[in-house]
Design an enzyme around this catalytic site. Sequence first.
Site, PDB file in Angstrom:
ATOM      1  N   ASP A 242       0.758  -1.234   0.037  1.00 55.70           N
ATOM      2  CA  ASP A 242       0.164  -0.071  -0.056  1.00 55.70           C
ATOM      3  C   ASP A 242       0.858   1.173  -0.070  1.00 55.70           C
ATOM      4  O   ASP A 242       0.428   1.922  -0.626  1.00 55.70           O
ATOM      5  CB  ASP A 242      -0.951  -0.122   1.335  1.00 55.70           C
ATOM      6  N   ASN A 266       9.784   2.788  -3.671  1.00 54.69           N
ATOM      7  CA  ASN A 266      10.490   1.497  -3.131  1.00 54.69           C
ATOM      8  C   ASN A 266      11.026   1.938  -1.744  1.00 54.69           C
ATOM      9  O   ASN A 266      11.185   1.169  -0.727  1.00 54.69           O
ATOM     10  CB  ASN A 266      11.821   1.206  -3.803  1.00 54.69           C
TER      11      ASN A 266
HETATM   12  O1  RIB Z   1      -2.371  -4.301   2.393  1.00 54.47           O
HETATM   13  C1  RIB Z   1      -2.432  -4.661   3.839  1.00 54.47           C
HETATM   14  C2  RIB Z   1      -3.919  -4.572   4.239  1.00 54.47           C
HETATM   15  O2  RIB Z   1      -4.482  -5.821   3.624  1.00 54.47           O
HETATM   16  C3  RIB Z   1      -4.085  -5.167   5.715  1.00 54.47           C
HETATM   17  O3  RIB Z   1      -4.046  -3.460   6.566  1.00 54.47           O
HETATM   18  C4  RIB Z   1      -5.342  -5.606   5.828  1.00 54.47           C
HETATM   19  O4  RIB Z   1      -6.579  -4.762   6.219  1.00 54.47           O
HETATM   20  C5  RIB Z   1      -5.752  -6.109   4.578  1.00 54.47           C
HETATM   21  O5  RIB Z   1      -6.801  -5.492   3.937  1.00 54.47           O
END
Ligand code: RIB
Length: 290
Positions: A242, A266
Amino acid sequence: MVNITVVGSSSIDLVVTAATRPKAGETIIGNDFQTVPGGKGANQAVAAARLGANVSMIGRVGKDTFGEKIVSNLQDKGVSVDYVEPVTDVASGTAHITLAEEDNSIIVVKGANDYVTPDYIKKSIDKLKQADIVLIQQEIPEETVEFVLESCHSFEVPVLLNPAPAREVSKKVIDNATYLTPNEHEFAIMFGDDNRSEVLQRYPNRLLITEGKNGVRYFDGDKEVVIPSFEVTPVDTTGAGDTFNASFALAIAEGKSIADAIRFANKAASISITKFGAQGGMPTREEMER
Ligand code: RIB
């Protein structure tokens, strides 16, 4: 300041830390349990806000204490929640995470995230039109992903699809996405047995395969390139993807080249895994510069 709109999930992560993962039918004793904010959409919104973007989140929560916690966390991190509405009689999304053996395993229960429907998005369509870039993932209904990608394409607003968790996606979705960022597992589900290099060449400067410690692979129109990641000692890898997606989108919206945006992302992702929690290690701009 760039304007980023995130369409996606927001959840509470229920995180158990243990030395090993239990096998089927086995009970083991864990070390620790914590509840922290998560959900791929909310994580990406927070990561972009920490780096200085003006971020709007489009999502849904339950009318419960988890929902209140999700919304107040987004507000505290500077994310606009004008389009994060509660759903009555449905629980907030949760992610059930085991941290063991230096990696995570996650079960997501979507709950209210399943109510991020195309009709719900229509109410906030201006937020898509006004964005410098839109970020979307796959913890919300498939038809919403299709609708948002098609809308962004027609408004000529760049949109990054982080195809996580993995599911098959239509050619139309792939064609409407400005950027696609599968990991190796998601890539295999999206493109089956197709040869990796051939697929990369079909989508120059658009398809970025995130390969964890190895770095990020893409085709620059001339050759295949791997931009290496930074070496750090991981504490918790949850949310690294994320952080990568949000930082890459922000860097692109700020006018960086693909290669420089990947380097920036990165770096942010590497910093993010040095602390506990999906959002716990997401760096600010100052931390990145330091
Ligand atoms: O990408 C990580 C997320 O994936 C976590 O925070 C969890 O909520 C899942 O959805």
